[in-house]
Design a protein around this motif. Structure first.
Motif, PDB file in Angstrom:
ATOM      1  N   GLY A  29       0.813  -1.207   0.000  1.00 14.54           N
ATOM      2  CA  GLY A  29       0.000   0.000   0.000  1.00 14.54           C
ATOM      3  C   GLY A  29       0.849   1.260   0.000  1.00 14.54           C
ATOM      4  N   LEU A  30       1.955   1.224   0.719  1.00 10.99           N
ATOM      5  CA  LEU A  30       2.882   2.358   0.687  1.00 10.99           C
ATOM      6  C   LEU A  30       3.415   2.575  -0.732  1.00 10.99           C
ATOM      7  N   GLY A  31       3.759   1.480  -1.387  1.00 20.27           N
ATOM      8  CA  GLY A  31       4.281   1.581  -2.750  1.00 20.27           C
ATOM      9  C   GLY A  31       3.266   2.135  -3.731  1.00 20.27           C
ATOM     10  N   PHE A  32       1.981   1.807  -3.532  1.00 18.64           N
ATOM     11  CA  PHE A  32       0.917   2.294  -4.414  1.00 18.64           C
ATOM     12  C   PHE A  32       0.346   3.633  -3.947  1.00 18.64           C
ATOM     13  N   GLY A  33       0.842   4.145  -2.841  1.00 20.26           N
ATOM     14  CA  GLY A  33       0.383   5.438  -2.351  1.00 20.26           C
ATOM     15  C   GLY A  33      -0.978   5.422  -1.690  1.00 20.26           C
ATOM     16  N   VAL A  34      -1.419   4.247  -1.169  1.00 17.25           N
ATOM     17  CA  VAL A  34      -2.732   4.171  -0.522  1.00 17.25           C
ATOM     18  C   VAL A  34      -2.614   3.899   0.978  1.00 17.25           C
ATOM     19  N   GLU A  35      -1.392   3.923   1.503  1.00 19.35           N
ATOM     20  CA  GLU A  35      -1.140   3.821   2.939  1.00 19.35           C
ATOM     21  C   GLU A  35      -0.301   5.033   3.361  1.00 19.35           C
ATOM     22  N   ARG A  36      -0.470   5.455   4.616  1.00 16.48           N
ATOM     23  CA  ARG A  36       0.344   6.532   5.160  1.00 16.48           C
ATOM     24  C   ARG A  36       1.480   5.947   5.982  1.00 16.48           C
ATOM     25  N   LEU A  37       2.653   6.540   5.863  1.00 13.25           N
ATOM     26  CA  LEU A  37       3.809   6.088   6.631  1.00 13.25           C
ATOM     27  C   LEU A  37       3.688   6.633   8.054  1.00 13.25           C
ATOM     28  N   ALA A  38       3.146   5.822   8.950  1.00 13.16           N
ATOM     29  CA  ALA A  38       2.953   6.205  10.347  1.00 13.16           C
ATOM     30  C   ALA A  38       3.206   4.972  11.199  1.00 13.16           C
ATOM     31  N   TRP A  39       3.394   5.184  12.489  1.00  8.82           N
ATOM     32  CA  TRP A  39       3.795   4.075  13.357  1.00  8.82           C
ATOM     33  C   TRP A  39       2.608   3.280  13.908  1.00  8.82           C
ATOM     34  N   ARG A  40       1.423   3.902  14.030  1.00  5.46           N
ATOM     35  CA  ARG A  40       0.317   3.261  14.758  1.00  5.46           C
ATOM     36  C   ARG A  40      -0.152   1.967  14.115  1.00  5.46           C
TER      37      ARG A  40
END
Length: 301
Positions: free
Chosen positions: A112-123
């Motif tokens: 999802g990070l690679g496709f831009g549909v996840e946010r880079l956060a720790w929670r």
């Protein structure tokens, strides 16, 4: 995009998803020995039949030509996972497969990070790690006193590719929604991805299985297949697609950690003598992880 669905309702829908998926495993185990790829293809086609009346009501039911490659790729993800799972079942231990399967939510998050549909956060990664630890605890608890050991060979490698495939499915769905390539209707997205998946895994079955084995299907097998097709496939994939519209792929797939918990409860109903403290740590970690996901859902809603 979300058809008016709130994050909290999406999380509650995924709770139902986990229960339905957990209930499907006993049904699969009591079916006769039938060609698994062909059986899965039939299961998907039955699911499409159950979804047709709902999907066809959408004005975007018929896909545009530019949507077909994405639907085909989503169908390939489904066929890839089930194909890898059935093949690996004869070449890998159950413990190794259960252990590898806990990577799916983390893989979905990274994809999802690679496709831009996840946010880079720790929670979310922290919650996923907590749930993965709990699911691993349940897998090891189930393996106590049984044959099988943790290992990594060709069977495990193939199954890991299957895990990667199923992790990609909600990522592609979310990306398709975010970029306007897929319609807002969860029923339409489910119908076409399952339909193309049914064709692909059916072709695989024709190539490697004695399809004539389906002739040995009993009346009980048929009823179980209808249950698996309509409830454990049509409804569960619709719930997953519905939740994907408002949740991230990592959050959606995190509910797979609850499936072994549901299976554990069913095991205790059938074999109460197996209840022991060994199940407690994993169960608590899974429950805490799901509670944190629900809390995030309330906050987001």
């Amino acid at each position: 995009m979300s058809e008016g669905l709130s994050p909290r309702a999406a999380h509650l829908g995924m709770l139902l998803w986990a229960v339905l998926v957990g209930l499907s495993f006993p049904a699969v185990r009591v079916m006769s020995e039938l060609p698994p790829f062909s059986l899965t293809s039939l299961r998907f086609f039955i699911a499409c039949g159950g979804l047709w009346w709902l999907a066809r009501r959408s004005p975007f039911f018929l896909p545009r030509w530019r949507q077909l490659p994405l639907y085909s790729l989503m169908g390939l993800c489904l066929a890839g996972f089930f194909g890898a799972m059935f093949w690996a079942a004869h070449h890998a231990t159950a413990l190794s497969m259960a252990t590898l399967f806990v990577t799916v939510p983390l893989l979905a998050f990274l994809l999802g990070l690679g496709f831009g549909v996840e946010r880079l956060a720790w929670r979310l990664p922290a919650i996923l790690a907590l749930g993965a630890t709990g699911a691993l605890g349940l897998a090891f608890a189930e393996s106590v006193g049984q044959a099988g050991r943790l290992q990594f060979g060709i069977g495990e490698a193939v199954f890991f590719l299957g895990c990667l495939s199923t992790a990609l499915y909600p990522v592609l769905s979310k990306w398709g929604l975010a970029t306007g390539r897929l319609p807002a209707s969860a029923a339409v997205r489910t119908f076409w991805s399952l339909g193309l998946g049914a064709v692909l895994i059916g072709l695989l079955g024709l190539a490697v299985e004695p399809v004539a084995g389906l002739a040995s299907m009993t009346g009980r097998d048929l009823w179980l297949l209808l249950f698996l097709g309509l409830l454990s496939t049509a409804l569960t994939f619709w719930l997953l697609q519905r939740a994907t519209a408002v949740l991230t792929p990592g959050a959606v797939t995190a509910y797979s950690y609850l499936v072994p918990f549901v299976s554990m409860l069913l095991l205790f109903v059938r074999e109460p003598e197996r209840i022991g403290w060994v199940w407690l740590p994993g169960s608590l970690l899974v429950i805490v992880a799901i509670a944190l996901l629900l809390r995030n859902g309330r906050a987001a809603g």
